[in-house]
Design a protein around this motif. Sequence first.
Motif, PDB file in Angstrom:
ATOM      1  N   ALA A  79       0.834  -1.202   0.000  1.00 19.48           N
ATOM      2  CA  ALA A  79       0.000   0.000   0.000  1.00 19.48           C
ATOM      3  C   ALA A  79       0.864   1.245   0.000  1.00 19.48           C
ATOM      4  N   GLY A  80       0.227   2.359  -0.371  1.00 22.47           N
ATOM      5  CA  GLY A  80       0.884   3.647  -0.236  1.00 22.47           C
ATOM      6  C   GLY A  80       1.688   4.112  -1.430  1.00 22.47           C
ATOM      7  N   PHE A  81       1.438   3.551  -2.587  1.00 23.17           N
ATOM      8  CA  PHE A  81       2.183   3.981  -3.774  1.00 23.17           C
ATOM      9  C   PHE A  81       2.043   5.487  -3.969  1.00 23.17           C
ATOM     10  N   PRO A  82       3.150   6.196  -4.145  1.00 28.17           N
ATOM     11  CA  PRO A  82       3.097   7.664  -4.198  1.00 28.17           C
ATOM     12  C   PRO A  82       2.752   8.248  -5.556  1.00 28.17           C
ATOM     13  N   GLY A  83       2.650   7.407  -6.566  1.00 28.86           N
ATOM     14  CA  GLY A  83       2.340   7.927  -7.893  1.00 28.86           C
ATOM     15  C   GLY A  83       3.499   7.730  -8.844  1.00 28.86           C
ATOM     16  N   GLY A  84       3.213   7.958 -10.114  1.00 25.79           N
ATOM     17  CA  GLY A  84       4.205   7.695 -11.144  1.00 25.79           C
ATOM     18  C   GLY A  84       3.924   6.331 -11.748  1.00 25.79           C
ATOM     19  N   GLU A  85       2.923   6.295 -12.644  1.00 24.22           N
ATOM     20  CA  GLU A  85       2.397   5.002 -13.108  1.00 24.22           C
ATOM     21  C   GLU A  85       3.464   4.129 -13.755  1.00 24.22           C
ATOM     22  N   TRP A  86       4.485   4.737 -14.322  1.00 25.67           N
ATOM     23  CA  TRP A  86       5.517   3.949 -14.987  1.00 25.67           C
ATOM     24  C   TRP A  86       6.339   3.144 -14.000  1.00 25.67           C
ATOM     25  N   GLN A  87       6.205   3.467 -12.697  1.00 30.19           N
ATOM     26  CA  GLN A  87       6.937   2.754 -11.655  1.00 30.19           C
ATOM     27  C   GLN A  87       6.030   1.824 -10.849  1.00 30.19           C
ATOM     28  N   LEU A  88       4.826   1.582 -11.324  1.00 23.69           N
ATOM     29  CA  LEU A  88       3.834   0.857 -10.539  1.00 23.69           C
ATOM     30  C   LEU A  88       4.328  -0.512 -10.097  1.00 23.69           C
ATOM     31  N   TRP A  89       5.088  -1.205 -10.920  1.00 22.26           N
ATOM     32  CA  TRP A  89       5.535  -2.569 -10.591  1.00 22.26           C
ATOM     33  C   TRP A  89       6.949  -2.610 -10.027  1.00 22.26           C
ATOM     34  N   ASN A  90       7.459  -1.420  -9.684  1.00 22.87           N
ATOM     35  CA  ASN A  90       8.727  -1.356  -8.968  1.00 22.87           C
ATOM     36  C   ASN A  90       8.412  -1.481  -7.478  1.00 22.87           C
ATOM     37  N   TRP A  91       8.649  -2.634  -6.886  1.00 22.35           N
ATOM     38  CA  TRP A  91       8.208  -2.886  -5.509  1.00 22.35           C
ATOM     39  C   TRP A  91       8.882  -1.939  -4.513  1.00 22.35           C
ATOM     40  N   LEU A  92      10.002  -1.398  -4.871  1.00 18.55           N
ATOM     41  CA  LEU A  92      10.708  -0.468  -3.978  1.00 18.55           C
ATOM     42  C   LEU A  92       9.952   0.849  -3.797  1.00 18.55           C
ATOM     43  N   ARG A  93       9.009   1.132  -4.664  1.00 18.25           N
ATOM     44  CA  ARG A  93       8.240   2.368  -4.580  1.00 18.25           C
ATOM     45  C   ARG A  93       7.071   2.281  -3.605  1.00 18.25           C
ATOM     46  N   TRP A  94       6.774   1.069  -3.133  1.00 16.23           N
ATOM     47  CA  TRP A  94       5.653   0.868  -2.223  1.00 16.23           C
ATOM     48  C   TRP A  94       6.179   0.856  -0.787  1.00 16.23           C
ATOM     49  N   PRO A  95       5.701   1.764   0.078  1.00 18.86           N
ATOM     50  CA  PRO A  95       6.287   1.872   1.412  1.00 18.86           C
ATOM     51  C   PRO A  95       5.745   0.892   2.460  1.00 18.86           C
ATOM     52  N   SER A  96       4.545   0.371   2.265  1.00 18.00           N
ATOM     53  CA  SER A  96       3.929  -0.479   3.294  1.00 18.00           C
ATOM     54  C   SER A  96       3.711  -1.885   2.756  1.00 18.00           C
ATOM     55  N   TRP A  97       4.082  -2.877   3.578  1.00 15.72           N
ATOM     56  CA  TRP A  97       3.993  -4.286   3.179  1.00 15.72           C
ATOM     57  C   TRP A  97       3.474  -5.149   4.309  1.00 15.72           C
ATOM     58  N   GLY A  98       2.733  -6.193   3.932  1.00 14.76           N
ATOM     59  CA  GLY A  98       2.406  -7.236   4.880  1.00 14.76           C
ATOM     60  C   GLY A  98       3.521  -8.260   4.924  1.00 14.76           C
ATOM     61  N   ARG A  99       3.317  -9.309   5.716  1.00 15.05           N
ATOM     62  CA  ARG A  99       4.332 -10.354   5.846  1.00 15.05           C
ATOM     63  C   ARG A  99       4.180 -11.440   4.795  1.00 15.05           C
ATOM     64  N   GLY A 100       3.081 -11.426   4.087  1.00 13.79           N
ATOM     65  CA  GLY A 100       2.889 -12.392   3.017  1.00 13.79           C
ATOM     66  C   GLY A 100       2.100 -13.616   3.441  1.00 13.79           C
ATOM     67  N   THR A 101       1.529 -14.277   2.448  1.00 16.57           N
ATOM     68  CA  THR A 101       0.823 -15.543   2.649  1.00 16.57           C
ATOM     69  C   THR A 101       1.283 -16.511   1.563  1.00 16.57           C
TER      70      THR A 101
END
Length: 124
Positions: free
Chosen positions: A96-118
């Motif tokens: 969650a929390g992607f700051p914008g810049g659609e060309w970077q949408l799949w760059n996981w480093l751009r997303w600041p909040s993460w769960g632990r995964g399932t």
Amino acid sequence: QVRLVESGGGSVQPGGSLRLSCEASGSTNYMAWFRQSPAPGKVREGIAALDGSGRSTYADSMKRRFTISRDKAKNILYLQMNSLEPEDTALYYCAAGFPGGEWQLWNWLRWPSWGRGTQVTVSS
């Protein structure tokens, strides 16, 4: 930051289906699903994203079998996965929390909040 908790993973046979859930604590607009395969050299891969207006975006090759949705009242993000294949075996993350810049949408480093995964395992 938003706290995210994923659930719904498990073991399923090829061709089966699963629905993942991600409960978010706190306000967020942009949310997404990523996955991390155990195969050597695989990077964290984007699957689908949903912005605050409800517009969905899918990574190439994901749209045919995966569907992202959201219950805004409950603040839960879902990922419906159908016709699962062994190659779908991975740890699935909510972000969650992607700051914008659609060309970077799949760059996981751009997303600041993460769960632990399932974990999702597809095998016969």
